[in-house]
Structures are given as C-alpha cells and as structure tokens.
Design a protein around this motif. Structure first.
Motif, short mmCIF file in Angstrom:
data_model
loop_
_atom_site.label_atom_id
_atom_site.label_comp_id
_atom_site.label_asym_id
_atom_site.label_seq_id
_atom_site.Cartn_x
_atom_site.Cartn_y
_atom_site.Cartn_z
N PHE A 50 0.84 -1.19 0.00
CA PHE A 50 0.00 0.00 0.00
C PHE A 50 0.88 1.25 0.00
O PHE A 50 0.62 2.20 -0.75
N HIS A 51 1.92 1.26 0.83
CA HIS A 51 2.84 2.40 0.88
C HIS A 51 3.52 2.62 -0.48
O HIS A 51 3.64 3.75 -0.93
N VAL A 52 3.95 1.53 -1.10
CA VAL A 52 4.59 1.64 -2.42
C VAL A 52 3.60 2.22 -3.43
O VAL A 52 3.94 3.12 -4.21
N ASP A 53 2.37 1.73 -3.40
CA ASP A 53 1.35 2.24 -4.33
C ASP A 53 1.08 3.73 -4.10
O ASP A 53 0.93 4.50 -5.05
N GLU A 54 1.01 4.13 -2.83
CA GLU A 54 0.80 5.55 -2.51
C GLU A 54 1.95 6.40 -3.04
O GLU A 54 1.72 7.46 -3.62
N LYS A 55 3.17 5.95 -2.83
CA LYS A 55 4.35 6.70 -3.30
C LYS A 55 4.35 6.76 -4.82
O LYS A 55 4.69 7.78 -5.41
N ARG A 56 3.96 5.66 -5.46
CA ARG A 56 3.91 5.61 -6.92
C ARG A 56 2.87 6.60 -7.45
O ARG A 56 3.12 7.30 -8.42
N ARG A 57 1.72 6.66 -6.77
CA ARG A 57 0.69 7.62 -7.18
C ARG A 57 1.18 9.06 -7.03
O ARG A 57 0.94 9.90 -7.88
N ARG A 58 1.89 9.32 -5.96
CA ARG A 58 2.42 10.68 -5.73
C ARG A 58 3.40 11.06 -6.83
O ARG A 58 3.34 12.17 -7.36
N VAL A 59 4.29 10.16 -7.19
CA VAL A 59 5.25 10.42 -8.27
C VAL A 59 4.49 10.71 -9.57
O VAL A 59 4.80 11.66 -10.28
N SER A 60 3.49 9.90 -9.83
CA SER A 60 2.70 10.08 -11.05
C SER A 60 1.98 11.42 -11.05
O SER A 60 1.94 12.11 -12.09
N GLN A 61 1.42 11.81 -9.93
CA GLN A 61 0.73 13.10 -9.83
C GLN A 61 1.69 14.26 -10.11
O GLN A 61 1.35 15.19 -10.84
N ILE A 62 2.86 14.20 -9.52
CA ILE A 62 3.84 15.27 -9.71
C ILE A 62 4.28 15.33 -11.17
O ILE A 62 4.38 16.41 -11.76
N GLU A 63 4.54 14.15 -11.77
CA GLU A 63 4.93 14.13 -13.18
C GLU A 63 3.83 14.73 -14.06
O GLU A 63 4.12 15.48 -15.00
N THR A 64 2.59 14.41 -13.73
CA THR A 64 1.47 14.95 -14.50
C THR A 64 1.40 16.47 -14.36
O THR A 64 1.18 17.18 -15.35
N MET A 65 1.61 16.96 -13.14
CA MET A 65 1.57 18.41 -12.91
C MET A 65 2.67 19.12 -13.69
O MET A 65 2.44 20.16 -14.30
N ILE A 66 3.86 18.55 -13.66
CA ILE A 66 4.98 19.15 -14.39
C ILE A 66 4.66 19.21 -15.88
O ILE A 66 4.85 20.24 -16.54
N ALA A 67 4.17 18.10 -16.41
CA ALA A 67 3.83 18.05 -17.84
C ALA A 67 2.73 19.07 -18.17
O ALA A 67 2.80 19.74 -19.20
N GLU A 68 1.76 19.20 -17.28
CA GLU A 68 0.67 20.16 -17.51
C GLU A 68 1.19 21.59 -17.48
O GLU A 68 0.81 22.42 -18.32
N PHE A 69 2.06 21.90 -16.54
CA PHE A 69 2.65 23.26 -16.47
C PHE A 69 3.43 23.56 -17.74
O PHE A 69 3.35 24.66 -18.29
N GLN A 70 4.20 22.57 -18.20
CA GLN A 70 5.00 22.78 -19.41
C GLN A 70 4.11 22.93 -20.65
O GLN A 70 4.39 23.75 -21.52
N ARG A 71 3.02 22.18 -20.70
CA ARG A 71 2.09 22.31 -21.82
C ARG A 71 1.43 23.69 -21.82
O ARG A 71 1.34 24.34 -22.86
N MET A 72 1.03 24.13 -20.64
CA MET A 72 0.40 25.45 -20.54
C MET A 72 1.38 26.56 -20.92
O MET A 72 1.01 27.53 -21.60
#
Length: 138
Positions: free
Chosen positions: A13-35
């Motif tokens: 569960f902890h690994v999945d939570e950390k993986r989701r957090r990494v994914s969220q941050i990557e998505t945010m970075i990509a969204e900022f760069q796209r904008m």
C-alpha cells in the motif's frame, strides 16, 4: 504468518501511494509545461498581430506581457516541482526496498517451513516403513 501478510500488504500500500504521488507530480509538471507552450504560441501570435517583438517597447501588447509573466511563473513552478519529484522518487525507492526486504523474509520463512514439512513427512514415512518391516520380520 498472518502478521507478516498484513505487513506485506501495508508495505505494498505504501509503495502504491508513493507511486501515485510520483505520477501526480509528473502529471503536474507536464501540464505546467504544456500550458507554458500554449502561452508561448499565444505570445508569438499577439506579437505578430501588433508587429512589436521588443518587450521593452512602449507599445508592446499588454496581453503578451501578462502572458509572458504567467508563462514564467508556470516554468518556475515546474522547476520547483522537479525538486518535489526527486524527493518523491527517493521515497518510492525506499518504500520499494522495505517491501522487498519483507517479501524476502517471507519467502525465506516459507522455504524453511517447506523443508520442515518435508522432514516431518519423511520421518513419518520412515516410521511407517519400520513398522511394516518389523511386522514382516516377526
């Protein structure tokens, strides 16, 4: 064994939570760069319409100036998020290591149990064989 199973589930569960957090941050970075890229195109279009490309020119379009500030803020935010991403990736690696340690301990214990079970089975079979041999010898 149940407590170990619970621990493994918790670590997963902890690994999945950390993986989701990494994914969220990557998505945010990509969204900022796209904008920011979208704003770059809008700035270029506005400069083209006005015929003024010099930001310091007194007649430089207000929208282009505001869009440039917004783009710079987005790029700064993306850079800040990269630091958070590195932290989150380190936390994910650490959580994954902890999970692997617990899984290896569990595998080792299960292997030990199998060996003990085989030893008990063999002792039982040896006892049955001895009893049969003794009955025939009598």
């Amino acid at each position: 064994m149940k407590s170990r199973d619970t621990l493994i589930r918790l670590k997963r569960f902890h690994v999945d939570e950390k993986r989701r957090r990494v994914s969220q941050i990557e998505t945010m970075i990509a969204e900022f760069q796209r904008m920011a890229s979208d704003l770059d195109r809008e700035i270029a279009a506005e400069q083209q319409r006005a015929g003024i490309h010099d930001v310091s020119h007194f007649a430089y379009p207000t929208y282009a100036r505001a869009a440039g500030a917004r783009r710079d803020n987005l790029l700064r935010s993306a850079e800040d998020m990269k630091g958070q991403l590195a932290e989150a990736q380190d936390e994910l690696a650490e959580a994954f290591e902890e999970l692997k340690k617990v899984e290896l301990l569990d595998e080792r214990d299960q292997a030990r149990e199998k060996v003990a079970e085989k030893t008990r089975d063999q002792a039982s079979m040896d006892e049955i064989g001895l009893q049969a041999h003794n009955r025939r010898a009598s």
